[in-house]
Design an enzyme around this catalytic site. Structure first.
Site, mmCIF file in Angstrom:
data_model
loop_
_atom_site.group_PDB
_atom_site.id
_atom_site.type_symbol
_atom_site.label_atom_id
_atom_site.label_comp_id
_atom_site.label_asym_id
_atom_site.label_seq_id
_atom_site.Cartn_x
_atom_site.Cartn_y
_atom_site.Cartn_z
ATOM 1 N N GLY A 192 0.838 -1.194 0.000
ATOM 2 C CA GLY A 192 0.000 0.000 0.000
ATOM 3 C C GLY A 192 0.864 1.232 0.000
ATOM 4 N N ARG A 193 0.231 2.379 0.154
ATOM 5 C CA ARG A 193 0.994 3.632 0.110
ATOM 6 C C ARG A 193 1.852 3.804 1.355
ATOM 7 N NH1 ARG A 193 -4.291 7.513 0.728
ATOM 8 N NH2 ARG A 193 -4.986 6.752 2.751
ATOM 9 N N TYR A 194 1.534 3.065 2.426
ATOM 10 C CA TYR A 194 2.275 3.175 3.682
ATOM 11 C C TYR A 194 3.484 2.259 3.708
ATOM 12 C CZ TYR A 194 -0.355 -1.083 4.208
ATOM 13 O OH TYR A 194 -0.879 -2.322 3.963
ATOM 14 N N GLY A 195 3.464 1.160 2.920
ATOM 15 C CA GLY A 195 4.529 0.168 2.985
ATOM 16 C C GLY A 195 4.056 -1.184 2.496
ATOM 17 N N VAL A 197 2.834 -5.437 3.703
ATOM 18 C CA VAL A 197 2.383 -6.372 4.738
ATOM 19 C C VAL A 197 2.939 -7.754 4.428
ATOM 20 C CG1 VAL A 197 0.418 -7.464 5.863
ATOM 21 C CG2 VAL A 197 0.279 -5.075 5.162
ATOM 22 N N LYS A 210 3.340 -5.442 9.391
ATOM 23 C CA LYS A 210 3.225 -4.271 8.527
ATOM 24 C C LYS A 210 4.548 -3.517 8.591
ATOM 25 C CE LYS A 210 -0.203 -0.585 7.807
ATOM 26 N NZ LYS A 210 -1.434 0.003 8.403
ATOM 27 N N ASP A 311 -10.350 6.854 8.102
ATOM 28 C CA ASP A 311 -10.036 6.224 6.813
ATOM 29 C C ASP A 311 -10.787 4.893 6.688
ATOM 30 O OD1 ASP A 311 -8.922 6.066 4.317
ATOM 31 O OD2 ASP A 311 -6.965 5.344 4.982
#
Length: 485
Positions: A192-195, A197, A210, A311
């Site tokens: 995802g945009r965060y990193g 999994v 994560k 979110d």
């Protein structure tokens, strides 16, 4: 004297710098810390080497507690020192591991034990230690209160070391860092945009890990902070296990370790699954129950603050083996601090998902000082998630008439809509996802269609609360004799 700006710190390498610098430095937030650590690391050959790491820590309680968490008792200890007096102050920090006594001699070679101390001496020593500990705690409290002005310490920080109980959210802080070293990565299961999994193993159990990008440091800090809120644990909130930062001289990883659910996200699950009415109702009820728990404040000595997610979407909801759901991803969450009557918003440049943004968010009219406004924005997003789920229910015509899976507004905006795209559709035209005619012919779909319409109402105060939706679904279950959980 404390600076009123962020300070520059030495960092262990380019990938360890949270602001993306590649010159061996990083810059803290205002009132942040520079740190340096020394840790024993076991190599592949079984040797133990000393490893020094340096970098930046945040100004909030999670950073403060890390500065106080040297792990001396472990097999491979770690000592951390922090400073915030001037730029690059951590270059002068040289943490040293304590000297350990030599290994005991074999029984045959051990000298005879010396006479033990007198009981009176033991009592005196214990009293001295207790006095020293009390003085240290008082000094620490004074230091924290000076930093916070007249505000009392934040409730979550006060309980940070108590999270081993079932009323908390995960393991004790020191144990969490031990867990991170015992994790065995298996395979990547999502990005995802965060990193990213990963599926991983810990003590034979499957867990999800994560791994955050270094640019998403604020999201990692916030999500860790929210998960460690007292009384956060709930069967419809993703179970938190541990969080840690791992790094060497050349890389840094920010880890969040949680329960693993093999069915994946609700978004992925609905691509292929067709729900019958009982499964739909049970799934919808579980999502609403999790959100109602987040929105609820629990008063008491170890009370829970109200939390808004900010979110809510099908990709941030996981499907459990029993068909219920668990809400995940708290990188944008906000809390209401009742003692100070204020909204606790973390400094995070990330924004929510545009497709699920409420009209007031798109119109930029949401009052950020009003916590109820954040809760009502969550309810709008929940209405869209209920719509996604209802499309995949085979009631009112059978499985052959189920609509294909689709994201909200899929027919009026691009696959990756811009802010302006969503503003034009949701705010200007006031459009909402269409409700198929077949839904009106089945009680479960008709009931959920009525609820989602009240959830995504254009006027936030008119929207239903999570608790009201939960009670309505529970009453429907009772009247129709449908098992929800």
């Amino acid at each position: 004297m404390r600076l009123t700006r962020g300070i520059v710190c030495e960092c262990s390498g380019a990938s360890a710098c949270p602001d993306g610098s590649n010159n061996g430095t990083c810059t803290t937030q205002v009132n942040g810390y520079c740190f340096a650590t020394v840790e024993e690391v076991e190599t592949d050959a079984g040797l133990v080497e000393l490893e020094r790491t340096a970098g930046c820590l945040p100004p909030d309680e999670s950073g403060f507690m890390q500065c106080k968490s040297s792990q001396v008792p472990h097999r491979h200890p770690k000592v951390i020192e922090c400073c915030n007096s001037s730029d690059l102050c951590n270059r002068r920090l040289q943490p040293r591991l304590p000297a350990y006594p030599a290994d005991p001699l074999p029984p045959a070679l051990s000298p005879a034990p010396a006479p033990g101390p007198q009981p009176a001496l033991l009592v005196a020593a214990a009293l001295c230690l207790a006095l020293v500990a009390a003085l240290a705690a008082a000094l620490l409290l004074c230091r924290r209160r000076r930093r916070a002005g007249k505000r009392p310490p934040s409730p979550p920080a006060a309980h940070l070391a108590e999270i081993s109980s079932g009323s908390g959210s995960g393991l004790p802080l020191l144990v969490q860092r031990t867990v991170a070293k015992q994790i065995q990565m298996v395979e990547s299961i999502g990005k995802g945009r965060y990193g990213e999994v990963w599926l991983a193993r810990w003590r034979g159990e499957r867990v999800a890990v994560k791994v955050f990008f270094t640019t998403e440091e604020a999201s990692w800090f916030r999500e860790t902070e929210i998960y460690q809120t007292v009384l956060m644990r709930h069967e419809n909130v993703l179970g938190f296990i541990a969080a840690d930062i791992k790094g060497t001289g050349s890389w840094t990883q920010m880890l969040l370790i949680t329960d693993y659910h093999e069915r994946g996200s609700l978004h992925d699950y609905l691509q292929t699954a067709v729900l019958d009415p009982p499964a739909l109702l049970a799934m919808a009820y579980s999502v609403v129950a999790g959100l109602a728990h987040l929105h609820m404040d629990i008063f008491g000595t170890k009370g829970k603050p109200a939390i808004a997610h900010r979110d809510i979407k099908s990709k941030n909801i996981l499907v459990k083996r029993n068909g219920q759901c668990a809400i995940a991803d708290f990188g944008l969450a906000v809390r209401f601090v009742a003692e100070r009557d204020e909204v606790d918003i973390a400094p995070n440049t990330r924004v929510g998902t545009r497709r699920y943004m409420a009209p007031e968010v798109l119109a930029e009219t949401l009052q950020v000082t009003d916590f109820e406004a954040f809760k009502m924005a969550d309810m709008y997003s929940l209405g869209l998630v209920l719509w996604e789920m209802c499309r995949r229910c085979g009631a009112g015509g059978g499985a052959q008439h189920v609509e294909s899976y689709a994201l909200p507004y899929h027919d009026v905006v691009p696959a990756d809509p811009s802010f302006d795209d969503m503003h034009a559709v949701v705010v200007v035209q006031r459009m909402r996802p269409p409700v198929p005619a077949r839904w009106a012919r089945h009680p479960a779909l008709a009931a959920l269609a009525a609820l989602m319409a009240e959830c995504w109402h254009h006027n936030p105060p008119v929207r239903l609360t999570a608790l009201r939706v939960k009670k309505t679904l529970a009453k429907f279950h009772k009247d129709c004799d449908v098992k929800l959980v």
